[in-house]
Design an enzyme around this catalytic site. Structure first.
Site, mmCIF file in Angstrom:
data_model
loop_
_atom_site.group_PDB
_atom_site.id
_atom_site.type_symbol
_atom_site.label_atom_id
_atom_site.label_comp_id
_atom_site.label_asym_id
_atom_site.label_seq_id
_atom_site.Cartn_x
_atom_site.Cartn_y
_atom_site.Cartn_z
ATOM 1 N N ASP A 100 10.589 -26.986 22.601
ATOM 2 C CA ASP A 100 11.844 -26.300 22.962
ATOM 3 C C ASP A 100 12.052 -24.943 22.293
ATOM 4 O O ASP A 100 13.081 -24.317 22.484
ATOM 5 C CB ASP A 100 13.048 -27.236 22.657
ATOM 6 C CG ASP A 100 13.111 -27.610 21.166
ATOM 7 O OD1 ASP A 100 13.664 -28.687 20.863
ATOM 8 O OD2 ASP A 100 12.612 -26.841 20.320
ATOM 9 N N HIS A 115 2.281 -29.526 20.900
ATOM 10 C CA HIS A 115 2.361 -29.907 22.315
ATOM 11 C C HIS A 115 2.709 -28.748 23.230
ATOM 12 O O HIS A 115 3.155 -28.956 24.351
ATOM 13 C CB HIS A 115 3.382 -31.043 22.491
ATOM 14 C CG HIS A 115 3.003 -32.292 21.752
ATOM 15 N ND1 HIS A 115 3.909 -33.250 21.388
ATOM 16 C CD2 HIS A 115 1.808 -32.715 21.280
ATOM 17 C CE1 HIS A 115 3.284 -34.223 20.732
ATOM 18 N NE2 HIS A 115 1.994 -33.919 20.646
ATOM 19 N N CYS A 147 -7.841 -16.949 39.511
ATOM 20 C CA CYS A 147 -8.713 -17.943 40.190
ATOM 21 C C CYS A 147 -7.989 -18.676 41.304
ATOM 22 O O CYS A 147 -8.559 -19.561 41.942
ATOM 23 C CB CYS A 147 -9.247 -18.955 39.171
ATOM 24 S SG CYS A 147 -7.993 -20.179 38.696
HETATM 25 C C1 BV8 Z 1 -4.440 -37.311 23.478
HETATM 26 C C2 BV8 Z 1 4.803 -32.326 25.764
HETATM 27 C C3 BV8 Z 1 -6.777 -37.557 23.649
HETATM 28 C C4 BV8 Z 1 5.119 -32.563 27.189
HETATM 29 C C5 BV8 Z 1 4.338 -34.506 24.768
HETATM 30 C C6 BV8 Z 1 -3.079 -44.401 27.183
HETATM 31 C C7 BV8 Z 1 -3.410 -43.451 28.132
HETATM 32 C C8 BV8 Z 1 -3.472 -42.090 27.838
HETATM 33 C C9 BV8 Z 1 -3.204 -41.670 26.552
HETATM 34 C C10 BV8 Z 1 -2.883 -42.631 25.605
HETATM 35 C C11 BV8 Z 1 -2.809 -43.981 25.903
HETATM 36 N N1 BV8 Z 1 -2.449 -44.653 24.760
HETATM 37 C C12 BV8 Z 1 -2.276 -43.766 23.768
HETATM 38 C C13 BV8 Z 1 -2.565 -42.549 24.258
HETATM 39 C C14 BV8 Z 1 -2.511 -41.323 23.530
HETATM 40 C C15 BV8 Z 1 -1.177 -40.658 23.878
HETATM 41 C C16 BV8 Z 1 -0.048 -41.378 23.163
HETATM 42 O O1 BV8 Z 1 0.078 -41.234 21.962
HETATM 43 N N2 BV8 Z 1 0.749 -42.152 23.903
HETATM 44 C C17 BV8 Z 1 1.845 -42.849 23.247
HETATM 45 C C18 BV8 Z 1 3.037 -42.920 24.199
HETATM 46 C C19 BV8 Z 1 1.344 -44.236 22.825
HETATM 47 N N3 BV8 Z 1 -1.322 -39.316 23.383
HETATM 48 C C20 BV8 Z 1 -1.790 -38.370 24.205
HETATM 49 O O2 BV8 Z 1 -2.018 -38.549 25.380
HETATM 50 C C21 BV8 Z 1 -2.064 -37.032 23.535
HETATM 51 N N4 BV8 Z 1 -3.377 -36.600 23.889
HETATM 52 O O3 BV8 Z 1 -4.351 -38.293 22.797
HETATM 53 O O4 BV8 Z 1 -5.634 -36.815 23.961
HETATM 54 C C22 BV8 Z 1 -6.816 -38.635 24.678
HETATM 55 C C23 BV8 Z 1 -7.132 -38.295 25.972
HETATM 56 C C24 BV8 Z 1 -7.180 -39.301 26.934
HETATM 57 C C25 BV8 Z 1 -6.882 -40.647 26.608
HETATM 58 C C26 BV8 Z 1 -6.526 -40.974 25.273
HETATM 59 C C27 BV8 Z 1 -6.477 -39.964 24.315
HETATM 60 C C28 BV8 Z 1 -1.071 -35.993 24.042
HETATM 61 C C29 BV8 Z 1 0.306 -36.327 23.531
HETATM 62 C C30 BV8 Z 1 1.244 -35.168 23.859
HETATM 63 C C31 BV8 Z 1 2.146 -35.575 24.995
HETATM 64 N N5 BV8 Z 1 3.134 -34.491 25.216
HETATM 65 N N6 BV8 Z 1 5.198 -33.488 24.979
HETATM 66 C C32 BV8 Z 1 6.590 -32.469 27.437
HETATM 67 O O5 BV8 Z 1 7.379 -32.359 26.476
HETATM 68 O O6 BV8 Z 1 6.946 -32.496 28.625
HETATM 69 S S1 BV8 Z 1 4.817 -35.821 23.820
HETATM 70 C C33 BV8 Z 1 6.506 -35.898 23.677
HETATM 71 O O7 BV8 Z 1 6.738 -37.000 22.798
HETATM 72 C C34 BV8 Z 1 7.179 -34.734 22.993
HETATM 73 O O8 BV8 Z 1 6.328 -33.721 22.537
HETATM 74 C C35 BV8 Z 1 7.851 -35.398 21.797
HETATM 75 O O9 BV8 Z 1 8.041 -34.567 20.749
HETATM 76 C C36 BV8 Z 1 6.818 -36.412 21.527
HETATM 77 C C37 BV8 Z 1 7.037 -37.472 20.520
HETATM 78 O O10 BV8 Z 1 8.282 -38.009 20.680
HETATM 79 P P1 BV8 Z 1 9.340 -37.712 19.506
HETATM 80 O O11 BV8 Z 1 9.347 -36.249 19.250
HETATM 81 O O12 BV8 Z 1 9.045 -38.595 18.375
HETATM 82 O O13 BV8 Z 1 10.680 -38.043 20.216
HETATM 83 P P2 BV8 Z 1 11.316 -39.487 20.404
HETATM 84 O O14 BV8 Z 1 12.414 -39.370 21.387
HETATM 85 O O15 BV8 Z 1 10.216 -40.489 20.629
HETATM 86 O O16 BV8 Z 1 11.926 -39.816 18.970
HETATM 87 C C38 BV8 Z 1 13.029 -39.072 18.508
HETATM 88 C C39 BV8 Z 1 13.323 -39.634 17.129
HETATM 89 O O17 BV8 Z 1 14.372 -38.867 16.554
HETATM 90 C C40 BV8 Z 1 13.770 -41.066 17.159
HETATM 91 O O18 BV8 Z 1 13.048 -41.805 16.184
HETATM 92 C C41 BV8 Z 1 15.264 -40.988 16.771
HETATM 93 O O19 BV8 Z 1 15.671 -42.086 15.981
HETATM 94 C C42 BV8 Z 1 15.288 -39.737 15.952
HETATM 95 N N7 BV8 Z 1 16.567 -39.012 15.931
HETATM 96 C C43 BV8 Z 1 17.449 -38.861 16.949
HETATM 97 N N8 BV8 Z 1 18.477 -38.072 16.539
HETATM 98 C C44 BV8 Z 1 18.210 -37.726 15.247
HETATM 99 C C45 BV8 Z 1 17.008 -38.319 14.855
HETATM 100 N N9 BV8 Z 1 16.487 -38.169 13.621
HETATM 101 C C46 BV8 Z 1 17.171 -37.398 12.749
HETATM 102 N N10 BV8 Z 1 18.343 -36.779 13.055
HETATM 103 C C47 BV8 Z 1 18.884 -36.924 14.284
HETATM 104 N N11 BV8 Z 1 20.040 -36.312 14.568
HETATM 105 ZN ZN ZN Z 2 -6.671 -19.454 36.973
#
Ligand code: BV8
Ligand code: ZN
Length: 243
Positions: A100, A115, A147
């Protein structure tokens, strides 16, 4: 708080990892919270290459909606406190999972964007950057001038590799840290979620700031169940005379 300030005061190499929670108090919905972005949509449905290939129009509608939402919000005191930390620690690195841009707007400098960044566009095929000063029409998705590939948001989708240099630097910095703050992340998404573990493995003090516990809480040295926008300014105030 005093205990944390005393420990942090003696640290020289501070690494901060932020997730969607740091932007929650700015009004940006988190990914997995009850009101979360994903609540309405499924990650697999939208933030993936498969989704874009199957239905680029829907994916672009979702990103345009998020861009509009982000254009209307501002950094909160948590973002500004992190920007101030750069002047407090001898060595400071901010690693964010967020797309963001609020850390940059809050004047953080040394940012590793794991990311990508929702305000940037690139070519699906050759990754050539595409001007980000115009809204992308989901009905008429522009093509790359080099491209002819379709234009997509410059973010890392699920199943996509992160930029190798960026994630390598993030792990290097985490392994050299003596203080690691994990702020507002559910610590689920890999490889980002392994960074605090790497820091802990390398003897860093691990502090988690989150309104909920996460898989990281059990290994954290300190768990602060407070909103980051409230806790971080107090922490920085307490550290100010460190400089
Ligand atoms: C990769 C950009 C190698 C896009 C994002 C099965 C199939 C395919 C992949 C996988 C699989 N199993 C696992 C994987 C790997 C996967 C993964 O980790 N999946 C998870 C769901 C299990 N990872 C990937 O795919 C990564 N690439 O591994 O490549 C590979 C290749 C092929 C196959 C395997 C591996 C790429 C990951 C990047 C994805 N892109 N964002 C977009 O934004 O549109 S991820 C997205 O989630 C955001 O970037 C976000 O930041 C991120 C993580 O979430 P959080 O930031 O933690 O946010 P969340 O809402 O979850 O939590 C918020 C927290 O804040 C909470 O705990 C809450 O309590 C707290 N909170 C709330 N308010 C407050 C607070 N804390 C303090 N103060 C407050 N006021
Ligand atoms: Zn291109």
């Amino acid at each position: 708080m005093d205990q944390i300030i005393n420990v942090a005061r003696n640290c020289k190499r501070c690494v901060v990892l932020t997730g969607a929670g740091i932007s929650a108090e700015s009004g940006v919905p988190t990914f997995r919270g009850k009101e979360g972005l994903w609540g309405k949509f499924k990650p697999e449905e939208l933030a993936t290459m498969e989704a874009f290939m199957a239905n680029p129009k829907i994916v672009w509608e979702w990103y345009n909606w998020r861009r509009q939402l982000i254009s209307e919000v501002k950094p909160n005191p948590g973002h500004y406190a992190i920007a101030e930390m750069e002047n407090i620690f001898d060595n400071f690195v901010l690693i964010t999972q967020n797309v963001d841009d609020l850390h940059r707007i809050a004047k953080s400098n040394n940012i590793l964007e794991l990311h990508g960044n929702i305000s940037r566009n690139k070519c699906l095929k050759c990754s050539e950057p595409f001007p980000d000063d115009q809204e992308i029409s989901p009905e008429e998705i522009p093509s790359c001038s080099k491209c002819g590939g379709q234009i997509r948001p410059d973010v890392v989708w699920f199943g996509e590799m992160l930029n190798a240099a960026t994630i390598q630097k993030a792990f290097d910095e985490s392994s050299k840290a003596d203080l690691f703050l994990s702020i507002g992340t559910s610590a689920i998404v890999q490889p980002a979620a392994s960074l605090p573990v790497e820091a802990k493995r390398s003897q860093a003090t691990l502090i988690e700031i989150n309104v909920n516990s996460t898989p990281l809480t059990s290994i954290a040295d300190f768990f602060v169940p407070e909103p980051s926008g409230e806790f971080l300014p107090k922490l920085v105030e307490g550290l100010k005379d460190k400089v």
